[in-house]
Design a protein around this motif. Structure first.
Motif, PDB file in Angstrom:
ATOM      1  N   TRP A  41      -9.885   2.482  -6.160  1.00 29.47           N
ATOM      2  CA  TRP A  41      -9.248   1.165  -6.122  1.00 29.47           C
ATOM      3  C   TRP A  41      -9.955   0.206  -7.073  1.00 29.47           C
TER       4      TRP A  41
ATOM      5  N   ASP B 101      -2.137   3.748   4.787  1.00 27.42           N
ATOM      6  CA  ASP B 101      -2.968   3.860   5.987  1.00 27.42           C
ATOM      7  C   ASP B 101      -3.749   2.572   6.207  1.00 27.42           C
ATOM      8  N   TYR B 102      -4.178   1.954   5.125  1.00 30.79           N
ATOM      9  CA  TYR B 102      -4.944   0.708   5.236  1.00 30.79           C
ATOM     10  C   TYR B 102      -4.096  -0.387   5.882  1.00 30.79           C
TER      11      TYR B 102
ATOM     12  N   THR C 282       4.127  12.134  -6.368  1.00 31.64           N
ATOM     13  CA  THR C 282       2.932  12.955  -6.571  1.00 31.64           C
ATOM     14  C   THR C 282       3.327  14.411  -6.388  1.00 31.64           C
TER      15      THR C 282
ATOM     16  N   THR D 169       3.394   4.182  -1.478  1.00 31.83           N
ATOM     17  CA  THR D 169       3.398   4.820  -2.788  1.00 31.83           C
ATOM     18  C   THR D 169       4.717   4.593  -3.509  1.00 31.83           C
TER      19      THR D 169
ATOM     20  N   GLY E  98      -9.288   4.193   1.127  1.00 31.65           N
ATOM     21  CA  GLY E  98      -8.512   5.425   1.243  1.00 31.65           C
ATOM     22  C   GLY E  98      -7.074   5.167   0.878  1.00 31.65           C
ATOM     23  N   ASP E  99      -6.167   5.780   1.621  1.00 29.98           N
ATOM     24  CA  ASP E  99      -4.752   5.624   1.344  1.00 29.98           C
ATOM     25  C   ASP E  99      -4.296   4.194   1.620  1.00 29.98           C
ATOM     26  N   GLY E 100      -3.522   3.637   0.715  1.00 33.14           N
ATOM     27  CA  GLY E 100      -3.096   2.252   0.871  1.00 33.14           C
ATOM     28  C   GLY E 100      -2.209   2.023   2.061  1.00 33.14           C
TER      29      GLY E 100
ATOM     30  N   HIS F 291      -2.069   7.187  -9.536  1.00 37.48           N
ATOM     31  CA  HIS F 291      -2.169   8.647  -9.504  1.00 37.48           C
ATOM     32  C   HIS F 291      -1.954   9.136 -10.928  1.00 37.48           C
TER      33      HIS F 291
ATOM     34  N   TRP G  98      -5.548  10.599  -7.544  1.00 40.25           N
ATOM     35  CA  TRP G  98      -5.701   9.172  -7.309  1.00 40.25           C
ATOM     36  C   TRP G  98      -7.018   8.652  -7.881  1.00 40.25           C
TER      37      TRP G  98
ATOM     38  N   GLN H 275      -0.116   2.414  -6.011  1.00 36.16           N
ATOM     39  CA  GLN H 275      -0.181   1.718  -4.726  1.00 36.16           C
ATOM     40  C   GLN H 275      -0.798   0.344  -4.972  1.00 36.16           C
TER      41      GLN H 275
ATOM     42  N   GLY I 166       0.771  -1.230   0.000  1.00 35.42           N
ATOM     43  CA  GLY I 166       0.000   0.000   0.000  1.00 35.42           C
ATOM     44  C   GLY I 166       0.791   1.262   0.000  1.00 35.42           C
TER      45      GLY I 166
END
Length: 942
Positions: free
Chosen positions: A378, A415-416, A297, A293, A411-413, A369, A375, A398, A291
């Motif tokens: 998913w 963070d997942y 970006t 990056t 959401g953010d990979g 992205h 982004w 990601q 997850g």
């Protein structure tokens, strides 16, 4: 009226006095009343004043004395170091804290108590656990702890009930040689119960309760535990979550054993995916995994190639890239390069999938992205991420492995992968909301509230996913200024981020296998409404066209055939509000019903001299929202009983002269029903609304056609609102003040005269020597057979005192004259301040009681739409002023007006249409007025 000639030649301008005060942490915005009793000022404080220090070798009383004596944030005493418990407005201020304000001692010296100082020390409550001893009783922060013995191993801190309404107390402890434990708050335990653990420092903050959701999210994201129990697991991976700067040098293995076990549940996922990107101007970056990056970006650099591999599981990962000027390349796998290097060609899209044993237990999720777009949502298992045919570069990627049954990424990979991911054994719906001033909240599931209630914060975006079952979810959002966005699915963002736009309605439906066994129910909490009823399987929840924000949402899966979720706290019985459709039909005299029409179309005929004898209408809306009722009249004065929702009104063989329509239920709260009629020998009359009369009382005329439409409250009228009712008698008249000194009202043509009587609490329009006297004019007008009215010019003082002053001047004419309040700008200190409606309502209520009459209120047409006058309009008729131009004119039975509405009034009772009127009996300019009604209608207002 007063100073009109100058005032009304210019556009009416309301001057709004707006005062704003931004106060951080306990401040308040308040204003005194403009009249009557003064509003109580709101009591606020800048922040709590709390200091704290640790007792290291001194008694508690010694420490308290040193703390109170300190006038700065920190003391330089070797034994007592005093720190300020800073108050912060945002939880991000907490999350950025390190040890800058802490007093960690090399060597891990323990402490026996905490002494609190400052003005608000007593508002803190503290209790301790010292080694194996029981917890102490909770005491106030300023209490004497002189007898405290033993090293503190755990603490609990609370605020008293008063302080806790505004603040949370947030704290963490430091374990010697291991580092800081996690943050906790409001009476929860912080510390370590492990043998040999030395707690040697504390850090304390106060966080404003306005940010409770953000604080909850922050505390929930802590990787380090705040409390370590005696039986917590230990091992080489067990350590407090500390940065290098927070650790003491030379950490011993024993200290490591005594630190906190922080192994995330995600570490139990054995499979891992690693990947790296070849980036423009950089080359191959270092590998990342699970997850994180790969790429960049915000730098406008293209990804040129990718490489991926798996570990910890049997099977392979394969992938391919869509490359600039090349198209889709062949599949590559397990560390091979996909894309190009050294050719400056951008990767535009990717597809990734699993093969072998890994595919039976895992899905591969990925997102990209994309240039100018950011982004993507998913996708999984071979679907395309990115674009083709649009010449847009991929800038980052990601990739995640997700075990079957676990929550999908929304959401953010990265963070997942940090979050504990639960494995769901039964169908579960998971959702996450983006809230004004808060951002993305923590994911919730199965009916838990996402968003906020009672804080007037809009929901701006939503993500929804299902887990624990084969299937997916689709959802649509109705966005402020945009409308329905179109379907999103499986964790994609519906709504907007960073645009400040509210969600107003949603639709949710499940897909795949889960849809055959479950229904999805959802409901929304809407501003000014509250919780609406549950919607189901793609129905609309929320409002469309009302401009109201969704503040919270609940979503739940219910097995087919099971009861719907509880609705005990819902405020309305319907799931959504959309502009309803009104359909209606007429039948011609001695004829059959015409086919029903809707939304402003004509029912009946024009130019055929066919009168309407019956009428019916129906409102198409959700059950429980409301309906429509209507009355008819065959003479323009006497009315039938109300018919409701499709019932027939009228009698076969008798022509209709007038109709009234109004909405019922909650439909009436949000919408107006507008209508107009075509009358024989007259034509189309003006539009009116919501219970007002449309038609005629002329015996030779009758209704030939009807048009009806429903519009949002506050909207403009569908067309001209002039003369919605054609009376046998419309009364012509004029109004006068001292500007018309010397006028002989008995000789001026007209049916009525309105006379200025008073102004404020100091002026009466009475100076005979100058040729004006309101009482003498009234007596002469009444003696000549004219109808009389008096008006009071408001100055915006005490409304009760002004009403009493007016009454005292005209009480001799009680029952013989109509009365009115003149509300305009010149000399009125309250006009345009926002207290307009409240002031006028008090005045009118008072004069209505004193005169036992229905007073009118006079204002310019634009002012009717400046505020919500509904509390006034329900009881008091409107005398409105609007001029087509400044040309000289005589009496006019059909004066010009624009298509804008009259605000809360359907139509005026008196229309002042000129200040340059010239009529027989007076050689100078007059204000000319038209009364829509008969003499008996005038007298009914007296």
């Amino acid at each position: 009226m007063f100073s009109k000639a100058k005032e009304r030649r210019a556009a009416l301008c309301l001057v709004a006095a707006v005062a704003a005060c931004l106060v951080v942490l306990g401040g308040a915005l308040h204003a005194g009343r403009a009249y009557g009793d003064e509003a109580a000022a709101t009591d606020g404080s800048a922040s709590l004043d709390v200091t704290y220090s640790l007792s290291r070798g001194k008694t508690g009383s010694d420490v308290a004395s040193a703390t109170d004596a300190s006038s700065s944030d920190t003391s330089t005493s070797d034994d007592v170091a005093t720190a300020k418990a800073r108050t912060v407005a945002l939880v991000t201020d907490v999350s950025k804290l390190g040890t800058d304000d802490a007093t960690v001692e090399d060597g891990g010296t323990s402490f026996s108590s905490i002494a609190f100082g400052g003005i608000d020390a007593a508002k803190v409550q503290v209790r301790y656990k010292r080694g194996s001893a029981d917890w102490t009783d909770r005491v106030a922060g300023d209490a004497d702890q002189a007898n405290a013995n033993g090293s503190v191993s755990c603490i609990q801190l609370k605020l008293d009930s008063e302080a806790a309404e505004k603040y949370s107390i947030v704290y963490r402890v430091h374990v010697a040689d291991a580092g800081w434990l996690g943050w906790t708050a409001d009476g929860e335990t912080a510390g370590s119960e492990k043998d040999g653990a030395v707690v040697d420092d504390v850090e304390i903050m106060l966080v404003a309760k306005d940010n409770s959701e953000a604080l909850t999210s922050f505390l929930g994201s802590q990787e380090a535990k705040a409390h370590v129990e005696a039986d917590d697991s230990t091992g080489s991976d067990s350590k407090a979550d500390t940065s290098e700067g927070e650790k003491s040098e030379g950490v011993s293995s024993a200290a490591k054993v005594n630190a906190v076990a922080l192994t995330s549940t995600t570490s139990q996922v054995q499979a891992s995916v690693s990947y790296r990107a070849h980036v423009q101007n950089i080359g191959w970056q270092a590998s990342v995994s699970d997850g994180a990056t790969a790429g960049t970006t915000g730098k406008s650099l293209r990804v040129e190639a990718l490489s991926m591999s798996l570990s910890g599981v049997s099977g392979s990962i394969r992938y391919r890239a869509h490359v600039q000027n090349v198209g889709w390349q062949d599949w590559q796998s397990d560390g091979q390069t996909s894309g190009t290097t050294g050719r400056s060609l951008r990767v535009e899209a990717v597809q990734i999938e699993l093969t072998g044993d890994v595919a039976s237990d895992y899905d591969v999720y990925y997102r990209t992205h994309v240039q100018n777009r950011g982004w993507t949502s998913w996708v999984k298992n071979g679907a395309t991420s990115g674009t083709t045919g649009q010449s847009l570069r991929i800038e980052a990627v990601q990739v995640l492995l997700v075990k079957h049954g676990q929550a999908i990424p929304t959401g953010d990979g990265a963070d997942y992968t940090k979050r504990a991911t639960t494995t769901y054994t039964s169908p579960t719906i998971i959702y996450q909301s983006h809230v004004q001033n808060v951002g993305w909240q923590t994911e919730v599931s199965n009916g838990t509230t996402a968003g906020t209630t009672g804080k007037s914060l809009r929901l701006e975006a939503l993500k929804v996913a299902v887990a624990g079952v084969n299937g997916g979810v689709q959802y649509n959002a109705y966005v402020q200024g945009t409308g329905w966005q179109g379907l999103r699915s499986d964790g994609a963002v519906a709504g907007t981020e960073g645009s400040g736009l509210r969600l107003e309605a949603i639709q949710v439906q499940i897909t795949g296998d889960v849809a055959s066994s479950y229904d999805v129910y959802y409901r929304v909490h809407v501003s000014d409404i509250g919780w609406m009823a549950w919607a189901k399987d793609g129905e609309t929840a929320g409002t469309v066209g009302l401009g109201r924000r969704i503040e919270a949402v609940q979503i739940v899966l219910v097995k087919k055939g099971s009861a719907a979720p509880s609705s005990s706290d819902q405020k309305v019985s319907y799931p959504s509000v959309e502009t309803p459709t009104v359909s209606y039909a007429t039948s011609a005299l001695n004829g059959d019903w015409q086919t029903a029409v809707s939304n402003g179309a004509t029912s009946g005929t024009t130019g055929k001299s066919l009168s309407v004898e019956r009428f019916r209408a129906q409102l198409s809306s959700v059950s429980g929202f409301g309906g429509i009722k209507y009355q008819v009249s065959t003479d323009g004065e006497n009315w039938s009983s109300a018919a409701i929702n499709g019932a027939d009104a009228g009698t076969k063989g008798t022509a209709l002269k007038a109709v009234r329509l109004s909405l019922t239920g909650d439909a009436e709260k949000y919408y107006d029903v507008w209508y107009r009629v075509h009358v024989s020998n007259v034509g189309w009359l003006g539009w009116t609304r919501s219970g007002s009369d449309a038609g005629t009382n002329v015996s030779s005329n009758s209704i030939e056609a009807v048009e009806v439409i429903v519009k949002l409250k506050g909207s403009d009228a569908p067309g001209s609102t002039v003369r919605p009712f054609a009376y046998v008698d419309q009364l012509n008249g004029y109004d006068i003040s001292s500007h018309q000194a010397g006028i002989d009202v008995s000789k001026v043509s007209g049916d009525f005269v309105f006379i200025k009587a008073t102004q404020g609490t100091w002026y009466k329009n009475q100076l005979s020597s100058k040729g004006y006297d309101y009482a003498a004019w009234a007596d002469k007008a009444l003696a000549s057979g004219k109808l009389v009215g008096f008006y009071h010019y408001a100055e915006g003082g005490d409304p009760i005192k002004e009403a009493d002053y007016f009454y005292d001047a005209i009480k001799a004419y009680k029952g013989r004259a109509v009365v009115a309040l003149d509300w305009e700008q010149t000399s009125n200190k309250l006009f345009g301040t926002g207290f307009d409606v409240q002031w006028c309502k008090k005045f009118l209520d008072r004069i209505a009681t004193l005169m036992d009459a229905r007073p009118l209120i006079y204002m310019s047409k634009s002012v009717t739409r400046k505020y919500d006058w509904s509390t006034v309009a329900t009881s008091y008729p409107l005398w409105v002023a609007q001029y087509a131009n400044n040309k000289t004119t005589g009496y006019n039975s059909n004066p010009w007006t624009d298509s804008y509405s009259y605000g809360a009034w359907a139509s005026p009772t008196i229309f002042q249409y000129s200040e340059n009127g010239r009529v027989d009996g007076y050689s100078a300019d007059l204000d000319l007025d038209l009364f829509y009604g008969t003499r008996s209608a005038w007298i009914s207002l007296q």
